[in-house]
Design a protein around this motif. Structure first.
Motif, PDB file in Angstrom:
ATOM      1  N   LEU A 129       1.027  -1.247   0.010  1.00  0.00           N
ATOM      2  CA  LEU A 129      -0.046  -0.188   0.093  1.00  0.00           C
ATOM      3  C   LEU A 129       0.717   1.097   0.283  1.00  0.00           C
ATOM      4  N   THR A 130       1.782   1.187   0.988  1.00  0.00           N
ATOM      5  CA  THR A 130       2.686   2.205   0.946  1.00  0.00           C
ATOM      6  C   THR A 130       3.661   2.602   0.101  1.00  0.00           C
ATOM      7  N   ALA A 131       3.994   1.121  -0.851  1.00  0.00           N
ATOM      8  CA  ALA A 131       4.576   1.577  -1.775  1.00  0.00           C
ATOM      9  C   ALA A 131       3.950   2.671  -3.648  1.00  0.00           C
ATOM     10  N   MET A 132       2.401   2.088  -2.726  1.00  0.00           N
ATOM     11  CA  MET A 132       1.705   2.906  -4.672  1.00  0.00           C
ATOM     12  C   MET A 132       1.184   4.346  -3.688  1.00  0.00           C
ATOM     13  N   TRP A 133       1.294   5.031  -2.844  1.00  0.00           N
ATOM     14  CA  TRP A 133       1.130   6.177  -2.352  1.00  0.00           C
ATOM     15  C   TRP A 133       2.619   6.819  -2.970  1.00  0.00           C
ATOM     16  N   PHE A 134       3.525   6.991  -2.968  1.00  0.00           N
ATOM     17  CA  PHE A 134       4.814   7.068  -3.761  1.00  0.00           C
ATOM     18  C   PHE A 134       5.261   6.837  -4.652  1.00  0.00           C
ATOM     19  N   ALA A 135       6.244   8.528  -5.116  1.00  0.00           N
ATOM     20  CA  ALA A 135       6.623   8.222  -6.474  1.00  0.00           C
ATOM     21  C   ALA A 135       8.787   8.085  -6.420  1.00  0.00           C
ATOM     22  N   LYS A 136       8.647   9.765  -6.299  1.00  0.00           N
ATOM     23  CA  LYS A 136       9.688  10.119  -5.990  1.00  0.00           C
ATOM     24  C   LYS A 136      10.089   9.927  -4.501  1.00  0.00           C
ATOM     25  N   TYR A 137       9.591   9.763  -3.514  1.00  0.00           N
ATOM     26  CA  TYR A 137       9.987   9.615  -2.432  1.00  0.00           C
ATOM     27  C   TYR A 137       9.959   7.724  -1.494  1.00  0.00           C
ATOM     28  N   ARG A 138       9.628   7.284  -2.647  1.00  0.00           N
ATOM     29  CA  ARG A 138       9.230   5.924  -2.378  1.00  0.00           C
ATOM     30  C   ARG A 138       9.811   5.254  -1.386  1.00  0.00           C
ATOM     31  N   ALA A 139      11.191   4.791  -1.478  1.00  0.00           N
ATOM     32  CA  ALA A 139      11.985   4.332  -0.248  1.00  0.00           C
ATOM     33  C   ALA A 139      12.259   4.977   1.021  1.00  0.00           C
ATOM     34  N   VAL A 326      15.284  -5.230   4.942  1.00  0.00           N
ATOM     35  CA  VAL A 326      14.327  -4.763   4.902  1.00  0.00           C
ATOM     36  C   VAL A 326      13.349  -3.692   4.328  1.00  0.00           C
ATOM     37  N   ALA A 327      13.934  -2.694   4.442  1.00  0.00           N
ATOM     38  CA  ALA A 327      13.504  -1.533   4.468  1.00  0.00           C
ATOM     39  C   ALA A 327      13.191  -1.239   2.921  1.00  0.00           C
ATOM     40  N   LEU A 328      14.561  -1.949   2.172  1.00  0.00           N
ATOM     41  CA  LEU A 328      14.700  -1.245   0.567  1.00  0.00           C
ATOM     42  C   LEU A 328      13.985  -2.664   0.073  1.00  0.00           C
ATOM     43  N   LEU A 329      13.367  -3.851   0.826  1.00  0.00           N
ATOM     44  CA  LEU A 329      13.135  -4.262  -0.476  1.00  0.00           C
ATOM     45  C   LEU A 329      11.867  -4.187  -1.494  1.00  0.00           C
ATOM     46  N   GLY A 330      10.799  -3.460  -0.725  1.00  0.00           N
ATOM     47  CA  GLY A 330       9.939  -2.809  -1.520  1.00  0.00           C
ATOM     48  C   GLY A 330       9.600  -2.283  -2.326  1.00  0.00           C
ATOM     49  N   ASP A 331      10.949  -0.940  -2.436  1.00  0.00           N
ATOM     50  CA  ASP A 331      11.286  -0.688  -3.618  1.00  0.00           C
ATOM     51  C   ASP A 331      12.185  -0.927  -4.360  1.00  0.00           C
ATOM     52  N   VAL A 332      13.089  -2.294  -4.210  1.00  0.00           N
ATOM     53  CA  VAL A 332      13.605  -2.214  -5.091  1.00  0.00           C
ATOM     54  C   VAL A 332      12.767  -3.011  -6.089  1.00  0.00           C
ATOM     55  N   THR A 333      12.058  -3.864  -5.297  1.00  0.00           N
ATOM     56  CA  THR A 333      10.519  -5.012  -6.143  1.00  0.00           C
ATOM     57  C   THR A 333      10.077  -4.550  -7.099  1.00  0.00           C
ATOM     58  N   ALA A 334       9.194  -3.084  -6.563  1.00  0.00           N
ATOM     59  CA  ALA A 334       8.907  -2.108  -7.264  1.00  0.00           C
ATOM     60  C   ALA A 334       9.725  -1.476  -8.321  1.00  0.00           C
ATOM     61  N   HIS A 335      10.719  -1.263  -8.473  1.00  0.00           N
ATOM     62  CA  HIS A 335      12.216  -0.709  -9.195  1.00  0.00           C
ATOM     63  C   HIS A 335      12.190  -1.887 -10.191  1.00  0.00           C
ATOM     64  N   LEU A 336      12.499  -3.304  -9.910  1.00  0.00           N
ATOM     65  CA  LEU A 336      12.797  -3.758 -10.648  1.00  0.00           C
ATOM     66  C   LEU A 336      11.161  -4.622 -11.610  1.00  0.00           C
ATOM     67  N   PHE A 337      10.177  -5.064 -11.381  1.00  0.00           N
ATOM     68  CA  PHE A 337       9.278  -5.956 -11.811  1.00  0.00           C
ATOM     69  C   PHE A 337       8.199  -4.212 -11.981  1.00  0.00           C
ATOM     70  N   GLY A 338       8.319  -3.381 -11.476  1.00  0.00           N
ATOM     71  CA  GLY A 338       7.287  -2.489 -12.107  1.00  0.00           C
ATOM     72  C   GLY A 338       6.078  -2.874 -11.152  1.00  0.00           C
ATOM     73  N   LEU A 339       5.035  -1.942 -10.535  1.00  0.00           N
ATOM     74  CA  LEU A 339       3.853  -1.718 -10.224  1.00  0.00           C
ATOM     75  C   LEU A 339       2.175  -2.590  -9.832  1.00  0.00           C
ATOM     76  N   ALA A 340       1.931  -3.300 -11.776  1.00  0.00           N
ATOM     77  CA  ALA A 340       1.334  -4.251 -11.287  1.00  0.00           C
ATOM     78  C   ALA A 340       1.066  -5.449 -10.747  1.00  0.00           C
ATOM     79  N   GLY A 341       0.057  -5.748  -9.848  1.00  0.00           N
ATOM     80  CA  GLY A 341       0.283  -6.753  -9.212  1.00  0.00           C
ATOM     81  C   GLY A 341       1.055  -6.537  -7.714  1.00  0.00           C
ATOM     82  N   ILE A 342       1.745  -5.737  -7.372  1.00  0.00           N
ATOM     83  CA  ILE A 342       2.702  -5.646  -6.751  1.00  0.00           C
ATOM     84  C   ILE A 342       2.596  -5.811  -5.073  1.00  0.00           C
ATOM     85  N   GLY A 343       1.033  -6.005  -4.958  1.00  0.00           N
ATOM     86  CA  GLY A 343       0.831  -6.997  -3.571  1.00  0.00           C
ATOM     87  C   GLY A 343       1.219  -8.311  -3.098  1.00  0.00           C
TER      88      GLY A 343
END
Length: 492
Positions: A129-139, A326-343
């Motif tokens: 959910l947090t990843a979907m609220w941010f772009a520039k400051y997602r990490a 742990v903190a970087l895992l979500g940002d790395v996931t969005a960066h490498l694989f995109g936001l589609a079906g991120i949950g």
């Protein structure tokens, strides 16, 4: 016309949501990790060694992470509020029920399923959910949410020790249940679902993601990471006590892990933009073998003062590595694989972590019981951590060039290699898109390309298109997000 970035990204509402998510994550992790303070007392009451007791912790953390395989899909479908309600009822109920058990295996079910599965229903979705609220400051936002687990470790373990000294472990669990209930109600009031965005076909995207070597590198290294880290956190206090450290001083090691993990989360996520999240994730992982080398040295030191000083250094480095990863895992996931079906995707990585968490505590606990000392468990987790470093280090730092990739708004597309099989005519974009009123140059839409070695992707028509400048290079201004087939149809 050009598309504009959604207005909710990086908004004040997003920061409020991230802060609320961090507090809920604090309650979840802190309550579960407080089990390490109760482990010796429970072992004495049930007349068992640390091995059988550690199974309770292993099952709990496995389900806490592993249930994300289910909760990720449920989040993509239902949103966060139903998961907090259902998970919260199981979480609080599991604590209250465990405080009444008279047979150890009941704790496996009540504590393990209640706190593990119940907490897992809302844990991983809060990161997605947090990843979907941010772009520039997602990490940075992901780091704030992940800080919750560090605060939980730092605050709850010493608090649980105080409850144990003042009452007993049963009354302590009841107090923790009351606190968790209050925090979960607070979370319902402040955490909000982000507005829906066009994400393409998440099911098709995920089917392509799991065929990549990058997915399996992240997953398998995550298993090795949590075998070492969760096994250590679950038994750090009893191991230290068995090594001659006074009980209160041993509890402060847990506080040190929590505090340093917060430092790791905030420090590494603040460096994500200039240095890259993937590079920092690898650095965080590489700190683990160094930490275990320091822990091994403590077993060869005679004086208690020197031993404890080295243990503090070990706990600090362990916390920084654990917190940063742990903190970087979500940002790395969005960066490498995109936001589609991120949950769902985050849920799968949490499942890998849960598998390691199921193995780690019993592995260390039974090894300690069989070997009669802590040297063998330390050597074992050090080797496991080193193996994880070798698995993760070759992983790419660039987004995967999947034809279904939908990146964060304003981010550049994956590197292009060669075209896919041409898309059906109905899906082909117009060659030119008229510039908007902002005076930018006209842009043309180019389909995202697949990796040349991936035969599984070559037959998949593109679903996502990216705006590029007239010179054919991706527009790096960050002002224009990815444009989908639906966007092209609307613009025509």
């Amino acid at each position: 016309m050009t598309a504009s970035a959604p207005t909710h990204l990086d908004s004040a509402r997003g920061w409020v949501t991230a802060s609320g998510a961090a507090i809920v994550v604090m309650a979840g992790f802190g309550t579960i990790y407080s089990f390490t303070a109760f482990a010796n007392a429970m072992a004495e009451e049930f007349d068992t060694g640390l091995g059988p007791i550690s199974i309770v912790f292993g099952i709990t953390v496995f389900l806490y992470f592993g249930s994300a395989l289910v909760s990720g899909r449920m989040y993509d479908r239902f949103g966060i509020a139903p998961l907090i309600v259902a998970g919260g009822l199981l979480f609080v109920g599991g604590l209250l029920a465990t405080s009444q058990v008279t047979v150890l295996w009941h704790g496996y079910v009540l504590f393990g399923f209640g706190l593990g599965f119940g907490g897992g229903l809302f844990n991983a979705p809060l990161f997605a959910l947090t990843a979907m609220w941010f772009a520039k400051y997602r990490a940075i936002a992901q780091g704030i949410v992940a800080t919750g687990s560090g605060l939980g470790t730092m605050i709850y373990i010493p608090f649980a020790q105080w409850l144990l000294r003042t009452y007993d472990w049963r009354v302590g669990m009841r107090w923790l249940a009351v606190i968790a209930a209050v925090i979960l109600v607070f979370g319902l009031l402040v955490i909000r679902q982000p507005p829906a965005m066009e994400m393409g076909d998440p099911r098709r995207h995920l089917s392509l993601v799991v065929r990549t070597s990058t997915f399996w590198q992240m997953g398998s290294s995550g298993v090795l990471f949590t075998i070492a880290v969760i096994g250590t956190i679950g038994l750090l206090i009893p191991f230290a006590i068995n090594d001659g450290v006074p009980e209160i001083a041993a509890g402060l090691l847990g506080f040190t892990v929590g505090l340093s993990s917060i430092v790791g989360r905030l420090a590494l996520t603040s460096l994500a933009r200039p240095l890259g999240s993937v590079r920092l994730l690898k650095i965080a992982f590489a700190g683990l073998p160094v930490a275990y080398a320091i822990w091994f040295v403590t077993t060869r030191v005679g004086t208690l003062e020197t031993k404890y000083g080295l243990l503090v250094a070990f706990a600090a480095l362990l916390g920084v590595s654990y917190g940063g990863y742990v903190a970087l895992l979500g940002d790395v996931t969005a960066h490498l694989f995109g936001l589609a079906g991120i949950g769902t995707l985050v849920g799968r990585f949490f499942f890998f972590a849960g598998t390691g968490a199921l193995i780690g505590p019993p592995l260390l606990g039974f090894t300690r019981d069989v070997s009669g000392g802590i040297t063998m468990p330390i050597v074992m987790v050090g080797v496991i951590a080193l193996a994880g470093v070798f698995v993760l280090m070759p992983m790419t730092r660039h987004p995967l060039a999947l034809p279904t990739y939908v990146g964060p708004p304003g981010s550049p597309p994956p590197p292009q290699s060669r075209p896919l099989v041409p898309a059906p005519a109905a899906q082909r974009p117009a060659p030119m898109v008229e510039a908007g009123s902002n005076g930018q140059r006209p842009e043309r839409l180019v389909a995202a390309m697949a990796h040349p070695r991936s035969a599984a992707l070559r037959d998949a028509p593109p679903q996502v298109f990216w705006p590029v400048a007239d010179d054919g290079e991706p527009d790096g201004t960050g002002a224009v997000p990815p444009v989908t087939v639906a966007d092209v149809a609307r613009s025509n």
